[in-house]
Design a protein around this motif. Structure first.
Motif, mmCIF file in Angstrom:
data_model
loop_
_atom_site.group_PDB
_atom_site.id
_atom_site.type_symbol
_atom_site.label_atom_id
_atom_site.label_comp_id
_atom_site.label_asym_id
_atom_site.label_seq_id
_atom_site.Cartn_x
_atom_site.Cartn_y
_atom_site.Cartn_z
ATOM 1 N N ALA A 59 0.831 -1.211 0.000
ATOM 2 C CA ALA A 59 0.000 0.000 0.000
ATOM 3 C C ALA A 59 0.863 1.258 0.000
ATOM 4 C CB ALA A 59 -0.943 -0.009 1.202
ATOM 5 N N TYR A 60 1.881 1.268 0.855
ATOM 6 C CA TYR A 60 2.721 2.465 0.940
ATOM 7 C C TYR A 60 3.505 2.673 -0.359
ATOM 8 C CZ TYR A 60 5.975 5.987 2.426
ATOM 9 O OH TYR A 60 6.702 7.135 2.500
ATOM 10 N N ALA A 61 4.027 1.599 -0.929
ATOM 11 C CA ALA A 61 4.790 1.726 -2.171
ATOM 12 C C ALA A 61 3.917 2.236 -3.314
ATOM 13 C CB ALA A 61 5.419 0.385 -2.529
ATOM 14 N N VAL A 62 2.710 1.712 -3.421
ATOM 15 C CA VAL A 62 1.802 2.158 -4.488
ATOM 16 C C VAL A 62 1.405 3.610 -4.262
ATOM 17 C CG1 VAL A 62 -0.496 1.821 -5.503
ATOM 18 C CG2 VAL A 62 0.979 -0.161 -5.035
ATOM 19 N N TRP A 63 1.062 3.959 -3.016
ATOM 20 C CA TRP A 63 0.661 5.337 -2.686
ATOM 21 C C TRP A 63 1.776 6.324 -3.015
ATOM 22 C CZ3 TRP A 63 2.581 8.426 1.468
ATOM 23 C CH2 TRP A 63 1.823 9.566 1.764
ATOM 24 N N SER A 64 2.982 6.015 -2.564
ATOM 25 C CA SER A 64 4.087 6.945 -2.812
ATOM 26 C C SER A 64 4.479 6.962 -4.284
ATOM 27 C CB SER A 64 5.291 6.616 -1.927
ATOM 28 O OG SER A 64 5.770 5.324 -2.195
ATOM 29 N N LYS A 102 0.696 -4.629 -7.688
ATOM 30 C CA LYS A 102 -0.735 -4.905 -7.865
ATOM 31 C C LYS A 102 -0.951 -6.357 -8.275
ATOM 32 C CE LYS A 102 -5.151 -4.170 -8.745
ATOM 33 N NZ LYS A 102 -5.898 -5.288 -8.215
ATOM 34 N N ILE A 103 -0.122 -6.851 -9.175
ATOM 35 C CA ILE A 103 -0.254 -8.230 -9.637
ATOM 36 C C ILE A 103 0.065 -9.219 -8.525
ATOM 37 C CG2 ILE A 103 0.746 -9.950 -11.190
ATOM 38 C CD1 ILE A 103 1.096 -7.600 -13.232
#
Length: 104
Positions: A59-64, A102-103
């Motif tokens: 979540a943090y990696a995608v958000w950032s 995501k995958i």
């Protein structure tokens, strides 16, 4: 709401507050400062909500990643910050990383 949609919206709001920091001129301009503070709070709340269902690292990696990518694109378009081959490669790597998370 789907946690991935919540996370995507939180990432887009990160772009808004990051750009708002520039427009606030060090929190010396009222309206951009208020927009920045409000969007950072909403973005963090939505990130926290998404983390209830998603792994924290993902979540943090995608958000950032969304925030970094969106902010860089906005800055190139509206602040005329330069983009070169290394910037482009960085963008490709960020998008590829988000897709991989995501995958996974």
């Amino acid at each position: 709401m789907n946690p991935w949609i919540t996370l995507a919206i939180a990432g887009l709001l990160e772009v808004v507050w990051a750009v708002g920091l520039k427009y606030s001129e060090g929190f010396t301009r009222l309206v951009p400062s208020v927009v920045t503070v409000v969007t950072v709070v909403i973005s963090f709340l939505m990130l926290a909500n998404a983390m209830r269902a998603l792994p924290v690292g993902t979540a943090y990696a995608v958000w950032s990643g969304i925030g970094a990518l969106g902010t860089m694109i906005y800055a190139a378009m509206f602040f005329t910050e330069p983009l070169n081959l290394m910037h482009g490669l960085g963008v490709v790597l960020i998008v590829a990383g988000i897709a991989a998370l995501k995958i996974a």
